[in-house]
Design a protein around this motif. Sequence first.
Motif, PDB file in Angstrom:
ATOM      1  N   ALA A  66       7.815  -9.906  -9.326  1.00  0.00           N
ATOM      2  CA  ALA A  66       6.905  -9.929  -8.304  1.00  0.00           C
ATOM      3  C   ALA A  66       7.042  -8.470  -7.346  1.00  0.00           C
ATOM      4  O   ALA A  66       7.921  -8.258  -6.895  1.00  0.00           O
ATOM      5  N   ARG A  67       5.974  -7.864  -7.277  1.00  0.00           N
ATOM      6  CA  ARG A  67       5.913  -6.488  -6.547  1.00  0.00           C
ATOM      7  C   ARG A  67       4.863  -6.407  -5.315  1.00  0.00           C
ATOM      8  O   ARG A  67       3.768  -5.859  -5.575  1.00  0.00           O
ATOM      9  N   PRO A  68       5.086  -7.190  -4.322  1.00  0.00           N
ATOM     10  CA  PRO A  68       4.337  -7.184  -3.182  1.00  0.00           C
ATOM     11  C   PRO A  68       4.181  -5.945  -2.579  1.00  0.00           C
ATOM     12  O   PRO A  68       5.158  -4.970  -2.544  1.00  0.00           O
ATOM     13  N   PHE A  69       3.006  -5.381  -1.891  1.00  0.00           N
ATOM     14  CA  PHE A  69       2.992  -3.992  -1.097  1.00  0.00           C
ATOM     15  C   PHE A  69       2.174  -4.371   0.159  1.00  0.00           C
ATOM     16  O   PHE A  69       1.481  -5.446   0.238  1.00  0.00           O
ATOM     17  N   ILE A  70       2.218  -3.478   0.940  1.00  0.00           N
ATOM     18  CA  ILE A  70       1.528  -3.539   2.135  1.00  0.00           C
ATOM     19  C   ILE A  70       0.661  -2.126   2.538  1.00  0.00           C
ATOM     20  O   ILE A  70       0.994  -1.337   1.600  1.00  0.00           O
ATOM     21  N   GLY A  71       0.004  -2.157   3.598  1.00  0.00           N
ATOM     22  CA  GLY A  71      -0.608  -0.866   3.993  1.00  0.00           C
ATOM     23  C   GLY A  71      -2.042  -0.571   3.532  1.00  0.00           C
ATOM     24  O   GLY A  71      -2.734  -1.456   3.354  1.00  0.00           O
ATOM     25  N   GLU A  72      -2.749   0.361   3.901  1.00  0.00           N
ATOM     26  CA  GLU A  72      -4.037   0.773   3.819  1.00  0.00           C
ATOM     27  C   GLU A  72      -4.196   1.794   2.790  1.00  0.00           C
ATOM     28  O   GLU A  72      -3.163   2.367   2.169  1.00  0.00           O
ATOM     29  N   SER A  73      -5.419   2.023   2.511  1.00  0.00           N
ATOM     30  CA  SER A  73      -5.736   3.075   1.422  1.00  0.00           C
ATOM     31  C   SER A  73      -5.344   4.249   1.574  1.00  0.00           C
ATOM     32  O   SER A  73      -5.270   4.867   2.449  1.00  0.00           O
ATOM     33  N   GLY A  74      -4.575   4.739   0.401  1.00  0.00           N
ATOM     34  CA  GLY A  74      -3.956   6.068   0.671  1.00  0.00           C
ATOM     35  C   GLY A  74      -2.367   6.131   1.144  1.00  0.00           C
ATOM     36  O   GLY A  74      -1.787   7.048   1.343  1.00  0.00           O
ATOM     37  N   ASN A  75      -2.134   4.740   1.836  1.00  0.00           N
ATOM     38  CA  ASN A  75      -0.689   4.676   2.299  1.00  0.00           C
ATOM     39  C   ASN A  75      -0.332   3.442   1.872  1.00  0.00           C
ATOM     40  O   ASN A  75       0.409   2.547   3.059  1.00  0.00           O
ATOM     41  N   THR A 130       2.726   0.824   0.618  1.00  0.00           N
ATOM     42  CA  THR A 130       4.246   0.976   0.442  1.00  0.00           C
ATOM     43  C   THR A 130       4.395  -0.469  -0.226  1.00  0.00           C
ATOM     44  O   THR A 130       4.094  -1.544   0.317  1.00  0.00           O
ATOM     45  N   ARG A 131       5.574  -0.519  -1.114  1.00  0.00           N
ATOM     46  CA  ARG A 131       6.011  -1.704  -1.474  1.00  0.00           C
ATOM     47  C   ARG A 131       6.939  -2.306  -0.706  1.00  0.00           C
ATOM     48  O   ARG A 131       7.851  -1.478   0.243  1.00  0.00           O
TER      49      ARG A 131
END
Length: 385
Positions: free
Chosen positions: A191-200, A202-203
């Motif tokens: 599982a490789r969850p990530f967060i943030g907005e387009s262009g930024n 981060t895992r």
Amino acid sequence: MKRVFLIVLDSVGMGEMPDAAEYGDAGSNTILAVSKSPYFSMPNMKKLGYFNIDGMAVNDKEEHPTAAFARMTESSKGKDTTIGHWEIAGIISKAPLPTYPNGFPKEILEEFSKQTGRGVLCNKPYSGTEVIKDYGDEHRRTGDLIVYTSADSVFQIAAHEEVVPVEQLYEYCKIARKILTGEHGVGRVIARPFIGESGNYTRTSNRHDFSLEPPAVTMLDQMKEAGLDVLAVGKINDIFAGKGITEFVRTTGNEDGINKTLEYMERDFEGICFVNLVDYDMLYGHRNDVDGYAKALTYFDERLPEILEKMRDEDILMITADHGCDPSTPSTDHSREYTPLILYGQPVKAGTNYGTRDTFADIAATILDYFSIVPKCAGKKLEES
């Protein structure tokens, strides 16, 4: 009260094995490459005899080492985390786990989509940081899952935590784990969850590995059966699918892993504390970041005295690795390398050179012998020749 602290510096190999060219790894030498960084400094490991190991290309020998040492050869076919750790614990894998340089078969993905109710994006080998950069927007727009792999035997699923809550992503991984068996029995579903907005994007640290169960008896199984404690720090519990583990803690990185190891050292227990420090591999080796890798090793060396100070009379500290990941080569993948082994503690004869061993499994046999357990797994205990 006997205790063994087995610390795996993930991917810190020490030079190509004779068959390295078959794996595309001719010339790889992780520790040598990293030692050339101006940020590299390991005086405490030097005192133990780390640079006295046979074949060590870093010329920084200690005249009177305070530990024993050996060079370990991987007997298994492969160079990935799962096979490396399994061999350390006494399993020699005759065949490599399946890899998917062209992506996963259509029938696998169709079944996965059917059971999850979500489509699939990507389906090819990819950098984990690049894949969310290239597919993150489409994933957020469609809800489709980003499925990718690497040179390792892995099925990785990336999803934005606001689109797919972490616990739901773990459920999808469990579905994939049940599908990926037999000839498609990959070593790990991740599982490789990530967060943030387009262009930024981060895992996050909510990564979780769902591994195959070890196919045979390991050192950990035997110790647990003998009523001993088997404490796992970091991704050890995931690598062994919980098999043979009596207690575990997850970590957010090397600093957290070292801190949790120190906490276990303050506890009364009899058995093994098996630790994986993953940052060398995950953050620096795969990203070809020589200086970052060097800084991480220097940090471990700076914390090493804290570990040594907490050792008791019957404690043994073992420091080793599971494969290489030379950050100076064009490849971003693991490398087929020998690994170092350090043994320190009052029960260990300081300065002993155990030479080049035939298998990582000698670690398992040596630990079992220390606890007077007859091994049912591979390996021979370390003895002076």
